[in-house]
Design an enzyme around this catalytic site. Sequence first.
Site, short mmCIF file in Angstrom:
data_model
loop_
_atom_site.label_atom_id
_atom_site.label_comp_id
_atom_site.label_asym_id
_atom_site.label_seq_id
_atom_site.Cartn_x
_atom_site.Cartn_y
_atom_site.Cartn_z
N ASN A 23 0.86 -1.18 0.00
CA ASN A 23 0.00 0.00 0.00
C ASN A 23 0.89 1.23 0.00
O ASN A 23 1.49 1.58 1.02
CB ASN A 23 -0.91 -0.01 1.23
CG ASN A 23 -1.76 1.25 1.33
OD1 ASN A 23 -1.91 1.99 0.36
ND2 ASN A 23 -2.32 1.49 2.51
N TRP A 24 0.99 1.91 -1.16
CA TRP A 24 1.90 3.04 -1.30
C TRP A 24 1.34 4.32 -0.66
O TRP A 24 2.06 5.30 -0.55
CB TRP A 24 2.18 3.32 -2.77
CG TRP A 24 2.90 2.21 -3.47
CD1 TRP A 24 3.39 1.04 -2.92
CD2 TRP A 24 3.21 2.15 -4.86
NE1 TRP A 24 3.99 0.27 -3.88
CE2 TRP A 24 3.89 0.92 -5.08
CE3 TRP A 24 3.00 3.00 -5.94
CZ2 TRP A 24 4.35 0.54 -6.34
CZ3 TRP A 24 3.45 2.62 -7.19
CH2 TRP A 24 4.12 1.41 -7.39
N LYS A 25 0.05 4.30 -0.32
CA LYS A 25 -0.60 5.49 0.25
C LYS A 25 -0.39 6.67 -0.71
O LYS A 25 -0.37 6.48 -1.93
CB LYS A 25 -0.11 5.74 1.66
CG LYS A 25 -0.28 4.50 2.55
CD LYS A 25 0.01 4.74 3.99
CE LYS A 25 -0.19 3.45 4.78
NZ LYS A 25 -0.03 3.65 6.24
N HIS A 73 -9.53 1.05 5.39
CA HIS A 73 -8.23 1.31 6.02
C HIS A 73 -8.41 2.30 7.17
O HIS A 73 -9.25 3.20 7.12
CB HIS A 73 -7.24 1.87 4.99
CG HIS A 73 -5.83 1.88 5.46
ND1 HIS A 73 -5.33 2.86 6.29
CD2 HIS A 73 -4.80 1.02 5.23
CE1 HIS A 73 -4.06 2.60 6.55
NE2 HIS A 73 -3.70 1.49 5.92
N GLU A 124 -6.83 4.81 8.07
CA GLU A 124 -6.68 6.22 7.71
C GLU A 124 -7.96 6.76 7.08
O GLU A 124 -8.32 7.93 7.28
CB GLU A 124 -5.49 6.39 6.76
CG GLU A 124 -4.16 6.13 7.46
CD GLU A 124 -3.02 5.82 6.53
OE1 GLU A 124 -1.92 5.56 7.04
OE2 GLU A 124 -3.23 5.83 5.28
N GLU A 178 -5.05 -4.97 10.70
CA GLU A 178 -4.05 -3.94 10.93
C GLU A 178 -4.32 -3.25 12.26
O GLU A 178 -5.13 -2.32 12.33
CB GLU A 178 -4.09 -2.90 9.80
CG GLU A 178 -3.60 -3.42 8.47
CD GLU A 178 -3.20 -2.28 7.55
OE1 GLU A 178 -2.06 -2.26 7.09
OE2 GLU A 178 -4.04 -1.40 7.31
N GLY A 208 2.87 2.20 11.36
CA GLY A 208 3.83 3.30 11.33
C GLY A 208 4.55 3.55 12.64
O GLY A 208 5.32 4.51 12.74
N SER A 213 3.71 -2.18 10.76
CA SER A 213 5.16 -2.23 10.98
C SER A 213 5.76 -3.56 10.52
O SER A 213 6.63 -4.13 11.18
CB SER A 213 5.47 -1.97 12.46
OG SER A 213 5.07 -0.66 12.84
N GLY A 228 2.99 -1.17 4.41
CA GLY A 228 2.92 0.27 4.16
C GLY A 228 4.27 0.83 3.78
O GLY A 228 4.75 0.68 2.66
N GLY A 229 4.92 1.51 4.73
CA GLY A 229 6.17 2.21 4.46
C GLY A 229 7.25 1.35 3.83
O GLY A 229 7.98 1.81 2.94
#
Length: 263
Positions: A13-15, A105, A107, A175, A181, A221, A242-243
């Site tokens: 997921n590149w957001k 999600h 967010e 999640e 994060g 994470s 994610g990141g």
Amino acid sequence: MVVKGRTALIAGNWKMNLDHLQAVAFVQKLHWALKDVKHDFDSVDVTVFPPFTDLRSVQTLLDADKIPFGLGAQDLSVHDSGAYTGEVSGAFLKKLDVSSVIIGHSERREYHAEGDDVVAAKVQAALRNGLVPVICVGETSEDLEKFGASAVPVGQLEKALEGVPAGAEIVVAYEPVWAIGSGQAATPEQAQEVCQKLRGVVIDKLGEAVGATTRVLYGGSVKSSNIASFLREPDVDGALVGGASLKVDEFASIIRYQKHVGV
């Protein structure tokens, strides 16, 4: 993962990162990194979830270079067409060969006030347009302290699956919001406990056969140093990353989790 009867899914997921030119370069580099080590794409599915503005460019690259990655979207509208400025229809995504879409999600829930009713409507929108919904559920640190680890995600998934027909293909992503994060992932045992209960919800709502084949992912994470420990658990079938999915070498290493020591 063959032992489970479910192929592991590693989803990136590149957001809101990477423009369409950066996205094309990233996918090329990721594919090269995996080809260099002769990655077995039959054993692990890879799907990338770029921003909307990148989808056409990435889809063209995947087709032209025959890159065996799935293409996903990060969201969709509850509507299929109409006067809904800024919305993106599932029908439009399907025309771009998008195969799956992230729904619910944390967010979106937090920053766009998407409650369980909106999540359920988006699941229906995905399914009627031939997209696989990747249904995200998870608890905050406050929820964890008040209700325990599984109560909130189980309740979220029960509501998301209301009205979903038996036999529908879905993916569930657990999640924990407190882990996203933060650098502090859940333990594999914590992930397994919740993922097992989430699979139980799928079985209750959609039947034993669907529950046995539905992939339940962990996200929060995730990195190359811990992915193998999660994938050893019987009810964890992959990861929503994610990141770490924005770093070619790290994401490639996560995808190659089976090559890690002890796996």
